[in-house]
Scaffold this active site. Structure first.
Site, mmCIF file in Angstrom:
data_model
loop_
_atom_site.group_PDB
_atom_site.id
_atom_site.type_symbol
_atom_site.label_atom_id
_atom_site.label_comp_id
_atom_site.label_asym_id
_atom_site.label_seq_id
_atom_site.Cartn_x
_atom_site.Cartn_y
_atom_site.Cartn_z
ATOM 1 C CG HIS A 290 -3.559 -19.627 -17.732
ATOM 2 N ND1 HIS A 290 -4.418 -20.647 -17.504
ATOM 3 C CD2 HIS A 290 -2.490 -19.844 -16.952
ATOM 4 C CE1 HIS A 290 -3.883 -21.450 -16.625
ATOM 5 N NE2 HIS A 290 -2.728 -20.977 -16.266
ATOM 6 N NE ARG B 106 3.169 -2.811 -0.695
ATOM 7 C CZ ARG B 106 3.958 -2.269 -1.632
ATOM 8 N NH1 ARG B 106 4.245 -2.947 -2.713
ATOM 9 N NH2 ARG B 106 4.447 -1.049 -1.477
ATOM 10 N NE ARG C 129 4.483 -4.590 4.435
ATOM 11 C CZ ARG C 129 4.167 -3.523 3.704
ATOM 12 N NH1 ARG C 129 4.968 -2.461 3.694
ATOM 13 N NH2 ARG C 129 3.082 -3.512 2.974
ATOM 14 C CD GLU D 82 5.839 1.635 6.810
ATOM 15 O OE1 GLU D 82 5.538 1.907 5.642
ATOM 16 O OE2 GLU D 82 5.457 0.598 7.371
ATOM 17 C CG ASN E 81 5.339 3.999 -1.060
ATOM 18 O OD1 ASN E 81 6.255 4.526 -1.675
ATOM 19 N ND2 ASN E 81 4.895 2.794 -1.340
ATOM 20 C CG ASP E 82 2.949 4.524 4.822
ATOM 21 O OD1 ASP E 82 1.931 5.210 4.638
ATOM 22 O OD2 ASP E 82 2.960 3.294 4.720
ATOM 23 N NE ARG F 59 1.627 8.548 -2.804
ATOM 24 C CZ ARG F 59 2.551 7.740 -3.319
ATOM 25 N NH1 ARG F 59 3.027 6.757 -2.603
ATOM 26 N NH2 ARG F 59 3.012 7.922 -4.527
ATOM 27 C CB CYS G 1 10.790 -1.924 0.086
ATOM 28 S SG CYS G 1 10.062 -1.586 1.689
#
Ligand code: PEP
Ligand code: MG
Length: 588
Positions: free
Chosen positions: A199, A306, A342, A439, A462-463, A473, A510
């Protein structure tokens, strides 16, 4: 002379979790909540009605207090955020709860404080034992409500006025406290517990007060009046900062402030270039708690949810009902804007309910491969997503696709899930859109064929980059070789975008690259239709899109595509970005 004042110890730098952006410097006010002590006492039969009346009055006073807080919250935070207090008011109006308290008072003849505490504790414990962080956080609201009634029973006053303008340091802060204290000039909030969904974090962001949470032992490290510097951008707290440190942070503050002021005006404007080329600018999210923030940031929808974040910290998969609740929350909150859900992307670096040992997990059982091998799990999730799609703003997306066969199989499962729902007469969007992530390099090569099977494509850089350049990475030894602007990467992106669009299928991105300001002009020029980015960066990306002509972006991109090394490409993009936007940080 020592650089420190007599009151303070030498400068100490502590690292917590950045919960709300901004930088403040000021004296500490250690906020300690009044926690009532409860003694169990017997009361005479003649006193029972008096106890009941005392409770009625304390509840009425608490109701009045909370009603004011609720109104104040609506004014300051808007209806959605104020709902936290509405929920507390509903508990106060819960006849069943108070009837059972009154019944116990008559039956057990104990003091009202004891019975109230005991009854509300039952509620709180159930919530505290919940597996999800959100419900556990809400247990704090119930505790706060209980303490409010107890305080009113004991006729003590609410602390709401503070001297001067302090940095509030506390073990934890309930929503109502954070809000009430904000009626003073609060410079920052610092708490020992809580995460980005606490909160304190949610309210501080809405109130635009810098906050750092999760800073263990801070309450025993500082005293009232100790000077602290709070950096809500990085999650740093500096106790007794030196003049040099203060100067450094002051400089950072003015740099960020002037930039943020310029961005705020963009919220309701479309992501459109000055020559009229419109793109969609959406947000990636992992937690429903981020919804309010992404709306404030002006997102056109959710480009990547995700769903595997639902599995964090749990042993078993969430039930279909639990999933429906979560997905519906997203769909309702964003309606009429679109939400891409996804399916579980587990394996690789991501959590698995039951870990499987693999020598090379990134090349192993992950994403769609796992789900296709676990039909019950997959169907359950697909049914949940379909059930949440009735307002027609939900799409489905499959991760880690490497072949046509996988897409066809996944689609068959969707058909099967639809059939199961139809058989039970449960509603869903029969025209739900289905997309895939690009990807895996193999998927990129067969983009044309894949595009025939789906409604949209979304590039997961990213992938994709790690598979294309063969660089993990996460591996320090080779992480320098992980290059977002490697010529192979940008030429590959051109290929995917061109082929997808030729087939009439919108192409989105994305992966993190979509939210890298240095890549924005390049991606625009490549013809990317949709950017889905981390919420923080969204206004900055919108600003770039709104400032560069599409015509010009295409020219810049053409030139970048002809360069031969990542350094050349980055330097070139840096120089054009800096030329257009001298105030945008380009990662130097
Ligand atoms: C990606 O790979 O770029 C992506 C968006 O998926 P994730 O980061 O969740 O693997
Ligand atoms: Mg990925």
């Amino acid at each position: 002379m020592s650089p420190h004042s007599a009151l303070d110890a030498p400068e100490t730098i502590l690292k917590g979790i950045a919960a709300s952006p901004g930088i403040s410097l000021g004296p500490v006010y250690l906020f300690q909540k009044h926690v009532p002590t409860i003694n169990e006492k017997s009361v005479e039969p003649s006193e029972v009605e008096g106890e009941i009346e005392r409770l009625r009055q304390a509840v009425a006073r608490s109701h009045k207090e909370l009603g004011k807080i609720y109104e104040f919250a609506k004014q300051k935070l808007g209806d959605h955020q104020a709902k936290i207090f509405e929920a507390q008011l509903m508990i106060l109006e819960d006849f069943v709860l108070f009837d059972s308290i009154n019944e116990r008072l008559r039956g057990e003849r104990k003091n009202v404080e004891f019975i109230l505490h005991d009854e509300i504790e039952k509620y709180r414990k159930v919530m505290e034992a919940a597996t999800d962080e959100y419900t556990r956080e809400r247990a704090l609201d119930v505790e706060d409500l209980r303490n409010r009634i107890l305080r009113n029973l004991q006729e003590e006053k609410l602390i709401s006025r503070l001297e001067g303008s302090p940095v509030i340091v506390s073990h934890n802060l309930a929503a109502a406290d954070a809000l009430i204290l904000s009626r003073n000039v609060v410079l920052a909030y610092v708490t020992e517990i809580g995460g980005v969904t606490s909160h304190t974090a949610l309210l501080a962001r809405a109130l635009k007060i810098p906050a750092v949470v999760g800073l263990r032992h801070i309450t025993s490290t500082v005293q009232n009046g100790t000077q602290v510097l709070v950096d809500g951008y990085s999650g740093t707290v500096v106790i007794s900062p030196t003049d040099e440190t203060k100067g450094k942070f002051e400089e950072k503050r003015s740099r960020y402030r002037s930039f943020e002021e310029k961005l705020a005006g963009l919220r309701d404007l479309p992501a459109q270039t000055p020559d009229g080329h419109r793109v969609e600018l959406k947000a990636n999210i992992e937690l429903a708690e981020e919804l309010e923030f992404i709306k404030i940031q002006g997102a056109d929808g959710i480009g990547l949810y995700r769903s595997e974040s639902l599995l964090i910290g749990r042993e078993v998969f969430p039930s279909e009902e639990e999933q429906v609740r979560e997905y519906r929350l997203l769909a309702d909150a964003m309606f009429p804007k679109p939400v891409v859900i996804r399916t579980f992307d587990i394996g690789g670096d991501k959590m698995m309910a039951h870990a499987v040992r693999e020598n090379n997990p990134f090349l192993g059982w992950r994403g769609i491969r796992v789900m296709l091998d676990r039909p019950e799990l997959f169907l359950e999730q697909l049914r949940a997503i379909l059930r949440a799609s009735t307002r027609k703003n939900v799409s489905l997306m499959f991760p880690m696709i490497s072949s046509i066969k996988e897409v066809r199989k996944a689609r068959q499962f969707v058909q099967e899930a639809k059939g199961q729902l139809r058989a039970k007469g449960i509603a869903y969007d029969d025209k739900i859109k289905m997309g895939i992530m690009i990807e895996v390099p193999a998927a990129a090569v067969i983009t044309d064929d894949l595009a025939e099977e789906v409604d949209f494509l979304s590039i997961g850089t990213n992938d994709l980059i790690q598979y294309l350049i063969a660089v993990d990475r996460g591996n320090d030894i080779v992480s320098d070789l992980y290059q977002e602007f490697h010529p192979a990467v940008i030429r590959f992106l051109r290929r995917i975008i061109e082929r997808g669009k030729k087939k009439g299928v919108p192409v989105s991105m994305c992966g993190e690259m979509a939210g890298d300001p240095l890549a924005t002009i390049l991606l625009l020029g490549l013809g990317l239709d949709e950017f889905s980015v981390v919420p923080n960066i969204l206004p900055e990306i919108k600003k770039i899109i709104r400032s560069v002509k599409f015509r010009e972006a295409k020219k810049i991109t053409k030139k970048a595509l002809n360069l031969q090394t990542e350094d050349e490409i980055k330097n070139y993009l840096r120089s054009v970005t800096r030329e257009h936007f001298p105030d945008i940080p380009t990662g130097e």
